[in-house]
Design an enzyme around this catalytic site. Sequence first.
Site, PDB file in Angstrom:
ATOM      1  N   HIS A  30     -17.898  -7.529 -23.926  1.00 14.13           N
ATOM      2  CA  HIS A  30     -17.250  -8.839 -23.937  1.00 14.13           C
ATOM      3  C   HIS A  30     -17.047  -9.328 -22.502  1.00 14.13           C
ATOM      4  O   HIS A  30     -15.994  -9.135 -21.901  1.00 14.13           O
ATOM      5  CB  HIS A  30     -15.912  -8.765 -24.677  1.00 14.13           C
ATOM      6  CG  HIS A  30     -16.079  -8.535 -26.153  1.00 14.13           C
ATOM      7  ND1 HIS A  30     -16.008  -7.290 -26.724  1.00 14.13           N
ATOM      8  CD2 HIS A  30     -16.320  -9.404 -27.163  1.00 14.13           C
ATOM      9  CE1 HIS A  30     -16.193  -7.390 -28.027  1.00 14.13           C
ATOM     10  NE2 HIS A  30     -16.387  -8.662 -28.319  1.00 14.13           N
ATOM     11  N   HIS A  34     -22.279 -11.872 -22.091  1.00 14.51           N
ATOM     12  CA  HIS A  34     -22.186 -12.065 -23.536  1.00 14.51           C
ATOM     13  C   HIS A  34     -21.924 -13.538 -23.856  1.00 14.51           C
ATOM     14  O   HIS A  34     -22.523 -14.095 -24.783  1.00 14.51           O
ATOM     15  CB  HIS A  34     -21.062 -11.193 -24.099  1.00 14.51           C
ATOM     16  CG  HIS A  34     -20.693 -11.506 -25.520  1.00 14.51           C
ATOM     17  ND1 HIS A  34     -21.556 -11.325 -26.581  1.00 14.51           N
ATOM     18  CD2 HIS A  34     -19.534 -11.996 -26.056  1.00 14.51           C
ATOM     19  CE1 HIS A  34     -20.967 -11.675 -27.706  1.00 14.51           C
ATOM     20  NE2 HIS A  34     -19.742 -12.096 -27.422  1.00 14.51           N
ATOM     21  N   ASP A  71     -14.709 -15.898 -26.059  1.00 17.44           N
ATOM     22  CA  ASP A  71     -14.140 -14.589 -25.707  1.00 17.44           C
ATOM     23  C   ASP A  71     -13.457 -14.598 -24.345  1.00 17.44           C
ATOM     24  O   ASP A  71     -13.288 -13.530 -23.729  1.00 17.44           O
ATOM     25  CB  ASP A  71     -15.226 -13.507 -25.724  1.00 17.44           C
ATOM     26  CG  ASP A  71     -15.435 -12.915 -27.110  1.00 17.44           C
ATOM     27  OD1 ASP A  71     -14.477 -12.910 -27.904  1.00 17.44           O
ATOM     28  OD2 ASP A  71     -16.565 -12.452 -27.401  1.00 17.44           O
TER      29      ASP A  71
END
Length: 311
Positions: A30, A34, A71
Amino acid sequence: ASKCSSFLDDCSLLYRTTANPGHAKPGLFHNWIHAVDVTFTTAHILRYCGTEHYLSTNERFALSVAAVCHDMGHWGFNNAYLMESSHELAVRYNDISPLESMAAAKVFEIERLDGNGIFANLDTMQFREVRQVLIEAILHTDFTHHYAMVKEVQNLHDVNLDLFDTSEDMYKDGSAEFPTREVKEFLRGGDVKRQLRLIFVHLADVSSPMKPWSMAELWANLLIEEMLHQGDIEKERGLPVQPLNDRDRLNKAYSQIGFIEFFVAPLAFSMSSIIPPLEPPVEHMCANLDAWFKRWVEESMPPDEEQKRVF
């Protein structure tokens, strides 16, 4: 362009630094790479799915921003860990999608900074629409929503079987592009297109098993190592160790078989049943599943009965 560049720079900083002072580095999986991968994948999905025919420009813009930001602040520990450890984020958001809620809030905090006003040219109604679409898309990247979304897409297909079967046949024999006129009209329905809006970024987020093997294996190894690191911390802190986080027990290949079969595949197959241009990534997924199965057999040498049960 300058506002967009400044906004992206500030977003990237939240992927490179941690939202938790107790953990000094961002996650192995993460991270900003990503985020870029999910953003590009979302762009491809929106194009392949012909969304320009049933989603507005503002809706597609909101989904693109959601993909970039979904995220932000994630440092490699999932929501279950936050709740078990009574982390500040879990307390703040009442155990309801704490990571996703944080990321959605951060979007608008960053956008308000000088030089970052990517929403500045929207009028009040347009901003409300973009805000709603963006927040919903990010919140639905929380895996707790996954199976409900799969069921909704399956129901959408089953209730309109003739429409989608005809569309698929016409797409495959080359007599019509996707979407057909009838499908366009159907997908423009408010409830239907909202269901798809909720899924597109989540589909991109879990799409690594649907990519060529060299990419799928790389992403899988990064995610597994991030999860195992969380498991190490759970052991150190005396917290319950989640099943896929136990370094002493996890079989990597077997875990990927389960992840694809029971999590990714149901969503991938149901989406391709209504949007046939998604079938090539589904074929990658099936090939990757076969590769993980072969690796599991080579490494673990399970008995034939167990092999038949698994695959």
